[in-house]
Design an enzyme around this catalytic site. Structure first.
Site, PDB file in Angstrom:
ATOM      1  N   ARG A   1     -28.007 -23.610 -23.587  1.00 27.37           N
ATOM      2  CA  ARG A   1     -26.997 -22.624 -23.196  1.00 27.37           C
ATOM      3  C   ARG A   1     -26.781 -22.642 -21.683  1.00 27.37           C
ATOM      4  O   ARG A   1     -25.671 -22.485 -21.199  1.00 27.37           O
ATOM      5  CB  ARG A   1     -27.462 -21.237 -23.661  1.00 27.37           C
ATOM      6  CG  ARG A   1     -26.519 -20.112 -23.270  1.00 27.37           C
ATOM      7  CD  ARG A   1     -27.013 -18.800 -23.822  1.00 27.37           C
ATOM      8  NE  ARG A   1     -28.430 -18.558 -23.551  1.00 27.37           N
ATOM      9  CZ  ARG A   1     -29.049 -17.438 -23.865  1.00 27.37           C
ATOM     10  NH1 ARG A   1     -28.387 -16.469 -24.480  1.00 27.37           N
ATOM     11  NH2 ARG A   1     -30.324 -17.285 -23.585  1.00 27.37           N
TER      12      ARG A   1
ATOM     13  N   LEU B   1     -32.942 -24.539 -32.826  1.00 25.59           N
ATOM     14  CA  LEU B   1     -32.334 -23.300 -32.367  1.00 25.59           C
ATOM     15  C   LEU B   1     -32.836 -22.109 -33.176  1.00 25.59           C
ATOM     16  O   LEU B   1     -33.585 -22.257 -34.143  1.00 25.59           O
ATOM     17  CB  LEU B   1     -30.813 -23.406 -32.462  1.00 25.59           C
ATOM     18  CG  LEU B   1     -30.163 -24.537 -31.649  1.00 25.59           C
ATOM     19  CD1 LEU B   1     -28.688 -24.660 -31.978  1.00 25.59           C
ATOM     20  CD2 LEU B   1     -30.377 -24.307 -30.152  1.00 25.59           C
TER      21      LEU B   1
ATOM     22  N   HIS C   1     -29.160 -22.512 -37.181  1.00 25.77           N
ATOM     23  CA  HIS C   1     -29.456 -23.748 -37.902  1.00 25.77           C
ATOM     24  C   HIS C   1     -28.244 -24.186 -38.720  1.00 25.77           C
ATOM     25  O   HIS C   1     -27.774 -25.325 -38.591  1.00 25.77           O
ATOM     26  CB  HIS C   1     -30.672 -23.564 -38.816  1.00 25.77           C
ATOM     27  CG  HIS C   1     -31.958 -23.383 -38.084  1.00 25.77           C
ATOM     28  ND1 HIS C   1     -33.118 -22.949 -38.689  1.00 25.77           N
ATOM     29  CD2 HIS C   1     -32.272 -23.572 -36.779  1.00 25.77           C
ATOM     30  CE1 HIS C   1     -34.089 -22.885 -37.798  1.00 25.77           C
ATOM     31  NE2 HIS C   1     -33.599 -23.247 -36.628  1.00 25.77           N
TER      32      HIS C   1
ATOM     33  N   LYS D   1     -36.839 -25.192 -39.984  1.00 22.92           N
ATOM     34  CA  LYS D   1     -36.645 -24.437 -41.195  1.00 22.92           C
ATOM     35  C   LYS D   1     -36.474 -22.962 -40.899  1.00 22.92           C
ATOM     36  O   LYS D   1     -36.942 -22.500 -39.852  1.00 22.92           O
ATOM     37  CB  LYS D   1     -37.809 -24.676 -42.164  1.00 22.92           C
ATOM     38  CG  LYS D   1     -39.085 -23.862 -41.913  1.00 22.92           C
ATOM     39  CD  LYS D   1     -39.807 -24.091 -40.656  1.00 22.92           C
ATOM     40  CE  LYS D   1     -40.357 -25.505 -40.574  1.00 22.92           C
ATOM     41  NZ  LYS D   1     -40.876 -25.760 -39.203  1.00 22.92           N
TER      42      LYS D   1
ATOM     43  N   ARG E   1     -36.631 -14.071 -33.155  1.00 22.67           N
ATOM     44  CA  ARG E   1     -37.172 -14.006 -34.513  1.00 22.67           C
ATOM     45  C   ARG E   1     -37.113 -12.603 -35.088  1.00 22.67           C
ATOM     46  O   ARG E   1     -37.268 -12.414 -36.307  1.00 22.67           O
ATOM     47  CB  ARG E   1     -38.607 -14.533 -34.522  1.00 22.67           C
ATOM     48  CG  ARG E   1     -38.698 -16.033 -34.360  1.00 22.67           C
ATOM     49  CD  ARG E   1     -40.134 -16.502 -34.234  1.00 22.67           C
ATOM     50  NE  ARG E   1     -40.709 -16.166 -32.948  1.00 22.67           N
ATOM     51  CZ  ARG E   1     -41.955 -16.445 -32.577  1.00 22.67           C
ATOM     52  NH1 ARG E   1     -42.765 -17.063 -33.440  1.00 22.67           N
ATOM     53  NH2 ARG E   1     -42.394 -16.123 -31.374  1.00 22.67           N
TER      54      ARG E   1
ATOM     55  N   ASP F   1     -39.257 -16.727 -40.684  1.00 26.17           N
ATOM     56  CA  ASP F   1     -40.027 -17.476 -39.699  1.00 26.17           C
ATOM     57  C   ASP F   1     -41.355 -17.979 -40.243  1.00 26.17           C
ATOM     58  O   ASP F   1     -41.789 -19.082 -39.906  1.00 26.17           O
ATOM     59  CB  ASP F   1     -40.280 -16.600 -38.468  1.00 26.17           C
ATOM     60  CG  ASP F   1     -40.833 -17.391 -37.307  1.00 26.17           C
ATOM     61  OD1 ASP F   1     -40.151 -18.326 -36.855  1.00 26.17           O
ATOM     62  OD2 ASP F   1     -41.951 -17.097 -36.858  1.00 26.17           O
TER      63      ASP F   1
END
Length: 344
Positions: free
Chosen positions: A38, A75, A80, A98, A166, A178
């Site tokens: 970013r 990311l 994702h 994942k 998260r 997560d």
């Protein structure tokens, strides 16, 4: 068989990328061609620290780089799906953290895009490629443990700060996304010995304080077609760390002390009528095994167990667990490439 080094682009300057792609690439001889984040300054610092060849101004610019053939996506969870789709549309092979998407609908969209584009796709359940998990499966296949009866998978960690993505519902956060995805996937990987894939029979969970809809902990009960049962536990604000997997059969049991990061503790504790033993399966990182499998997929078409179809079934189980525990599946994060989103 081709052994030509992969030419990899990294989306974002996520913390996990150092151990998940940078170190394995250095060990296996694959090239880190470019990184984008970013903030360009952050990307430049990352490139300098990790030996990445160049920096792009945006994720879209990285995907447009013709030298890059494969993309690693570490990311935030909600990014994702959108950036996996963008990478696939750009004709890049994808190794994604994942879960591959925010919910089942988006995971199906990613899978269908993979099939249409004909690119290689792999979801990063790296632990499945480590000898610890492979050996656990061998013990069932050989019959040493007998018939599968019970599974207990626990993934508990101390709480990250509240500012961590998260914990963001908008970025598809929560303990199940997560952490619990590992516990559910560990159950799914036992389908060959359970008479088929497990289903969610019930679940319960609790919200993180001040964050409606975001699960701090969740426990799901699972049932296999053959009658075995399982429990998948995750807690993202635990007092202690527990990353264990216990498999109980009719003749014995085995416990992977750390099935999520087996290279940090490679012990497999086995107990049968013949006695108890500890097997140590090696400290080579699961991420290195994973990158080798991904490269073999890209170069030689060798199939991997964590492909786009597998990602869909994992996401289906995650959504089922959320619903059973009284949560809604994670919402899609709206991103319109080439506009960049926040990096993890």
């Amino acid at each position: 068989m081709s052994t030509e080094p992969l030419r990899i682009g990294v989306l974002g300057a996520a913390r996990i990328a150092g151990r998940a792609i940078v170190d394995p690439a250095r060990i296996t001889g694959h090239r880190l061609v470019a990184v984008a984040a970013r903030d360009r300054g952050r990307a430049e610092e990352y490139a300098a620290a990790h030996g990445v060849e160049r920096v792009h101004d945006s994720y879209a610019d990285l995907l447009a780089d013709p030298e890059i053939e494969a993309v690693y996506n570490p990311l935030a969870n909600g990014l994702h799906g959108p950036w996996n789709l963008a990478a696939i549309a750009a004709g890049k092979h994808v190794l994604t953290e994942k879960p591959s998407a925010s919910n089942l609908e988006e995971a199906i969209e990613v899978r269908d895009a993979v099939a249409k584009a004909g690119v290689a796709f792999m979801e990063a359940f790296h632990n499945l490629y480590h000898p610890v998990v492979r050996r656990l499966h061998e013990l069932l296949e050989s019959g040493e443990l007998g018939e599968l009866r019970q599974v207990e998978a626990t993934v508990n960690i101390p709480a990250p700060p509240d500012s961590d993505p998260r914990w963001s519902l908008e970025l598809a956060g929560g303990a199940m996304m997560d952490l619990g995805c590992y516990a559910l996937h560990a159950h799914r990987a036992l389908a060959p010995w359970g008479g088929g894939a497990p289903r969610v029979a019930g679940a319960r969970g609790g919200e993180h304080a001040g964050m409606p809809g975001v699960d701090e902990w969740l426990e799901a009960d699972l049932v296999f077609p053959g009658g075995a049962t399982g429990t998948a536990r995750c807690n993202m604000a635990s007092d202690t760390e527990d990353l264990s997997l216990r498999v109980v059969g009719s003749r014995g049991e085995a416990t992977a002390v750390n099935f999520v990061l087996p290279h940090l503790d490679d012990r497999l504790l086995v107990r049968t009528p013949d006695g108890e033993r500890v097997e140590e399966l090696g400290r080579r990182t699961s991420y290195t095994y994973q990158l080798e499998a991904f490269a073999d997929l890209v170069r030689n078409g060798t199939r991997v167990p964590t492909d786009a179809d597998d990602a869909v079934e994992s996401m289906r189980l995650i959504d089922d667990a959320y619903r059973a525990a009284g949560f809604a599946p994670r919402p899609r994060t709206v991103v319109t490439p080439p506009a960049a989103g926040p990096s993890a």
